[in-house]
Design a protein around this motif. Sequence first.
Motif, short mmCIF file in Angstrom:
data_model
loop_
_atom_site.label_atom_id
_atom_site.label_comp_id
_atom_site.label_asym_id
_atom_site.label_seq_id
_atom_site.Cartn_x
_atom_site.Cartn_y
_atom_site.Cartn_z
N ASP A 107 33.43 -19.06 52.58
CA ASP A 107 32.77 -18.09 51.69
C ASP A 107 31.72 -18.87 50.90
N SER A 108 30.79 -18.09 50.80
CA SER A 108 29.60 -18.68 50.06
C SER A 108 29.88 -18.79 48.57
N GLY A 109 29.23 -19.63 47.67
CA GLY A 109 29.77 -20.00 46.39
C GLY A 109 29.89 -18.73 45.58
N GLU A 110 28.82 -17.77 45.85
CA GLU A 110 28.84 -16.48 44.87
C GLU A 110 30.21 -15.75 45.23
N VAL A 111 30.44 -15.47 46.60
CA VAL A 111 31.44 -14.70 46.99
C VAL A 111 32.95 -15.39 46.53
N SER A 112 32.89 -16.76 46.54
CA SER A 112 34.06 -17.37 46.19
C SER A 112 34.23 -17.18 44.40
N VAL A 113 33.48 -17.37 43.75
CA VAL A 113 33.52 -16.96 42.18
C VAL A 113 33.95 -15.55 41.99
N LEU A 114 33.33 -14.55 42.92
CA LEU A 114 33.82 -13.17 42.55
C LEU A 114 35.26 -13.00 43.10
N LYS A 115 35.34 -13.56 43.99
CA LYS A 115 36.96 -13.45 44.50
C LYS A 115 37.85 -14.00 43.54
N GLU A 116 37.55 -15.31 42.81
CA GLU A 116 38.33 -16.08 42.11
C GLU A 116 38.43 -15.09 40.57
N LYS A 174 44.28 1.85 36.61
CA LYS A 174 43.70 2.25 35.07
C LYS A 174 43.31 0.85 34.44
N ILE A 175 44.02 -0.26 34.65
CA ILE A 175 43.93 -1.55 33.72
C ILE A 175 42.76 -2.06 34.37
N ILE A 176 42.72 -2.04 35.70
CA ILE A 176 41.62 -2.79 36.25
C ILE A 176 40.17 -2.12 36.58
N GLY A 177 40.55 -0.83 36.82
CA GLY A 177 39.38 0.14 36.98
C GLY A 177 39.19 0.14 38.54
N GLU A 178 38.05 0.86 38.72
CA GLU A 178 37.68 1.14 40.38
C GLU A 178 37.09 0.01 41.20
N ASP A 179 36.78 -1.14 40.37
CA ASP A 179 36.06 -2.24 41.01
C ASP A 179 37.01 -2.77 42.35
N ASN A 180 36.37 -3.46 43.31
CA ASN A 180 36.89 -4.22 44.21
C ASN A 180 37.68 -5.41 43.73
N VAL A 181 38.86 -5.55 43.90
CA VAL A 181 39.72 -6.55 43.33
C VAL A 181 40.24 -7.42 44.69
N PHE A 182 40.37 -8.61 44.57
CA PHE A 182 40.88 -9.22 45.59
C PHE A 182 42.31 -9.82 45.05
N LEU A 183 43.30 -9.45 45.69
CA LEU A 183 44.71 -9.87 45.06
C LEU A 183 44.86 -11.32 45.58
N PRO A 184 45.53 -11.98 44.62
CA PRO A 184 45.63 -13.37 45.08
C PRO A 184 46.80 -13.63 46.14
N GLU A 185 46.55 -14.40 47.01
CA GLU A 185 47.43 -14.79 48.08
C GLU A 185 48.58 -15.74 47.79
#
Length: 185
Positions: A107-116, A174-185
């Motif tokens: 992943d690009s640096g930006e995508v990696s940060v967003l995923k983390e 409800k806690i997270i909201g509707e944003d895209n969230v990457f669940l940890p592997e």
Amino acid sequence: MSDSQMGFSEVINAGNPDDFRKIYDACMQMLFKVSSKIVNDEDAAEDIVHDSLIKANEKALEFPSLNDAKFWLIRVVKNASLNYVKRKSREKKAYEKVLYEQKSEMDSGEVSVLKEESKNKAREALKKLPTNLQEVVILKEYTELSYKEIGRVLGITEGNVKVRIFRAREQLAKIIGEDNVFLPE
């Protein structure tokens, strides 16, 4: 030939060396054929059959006849062989997953940060759930267990597992909201 010579009327004790020899001689080749057809691996089939025979011997199981011993051993070998195939299939999937992940693009640096950040957000949200909901989410999302297997692990019904998963997902949304969230592997 009398009934006892054909294995129909005498009690057989697998713990008795003479009876065990009768069982072994009468069943070994047939059990090997059953197992090898299921697992498609002669070495594994031989191990499965020997383990099943040893189990009968160590438990000193008694059978009304030699035929009853055969039928019991066929069921045991069949089930052990099917379990072996399932386990090998799960192992193969795990290896393929690891190989696929290693080959996937970086992943690009930006995508990696967003995923983390998303993973951290998901972990924090998961911690806010009641323990009984955390357990089912963790078992469902991070293992390959079915609802039925999760129920067995937790000592609850399959239906209860489904209800808990549904409630946990609602609360997480409800806690997270509707944003895209990457669940940890």
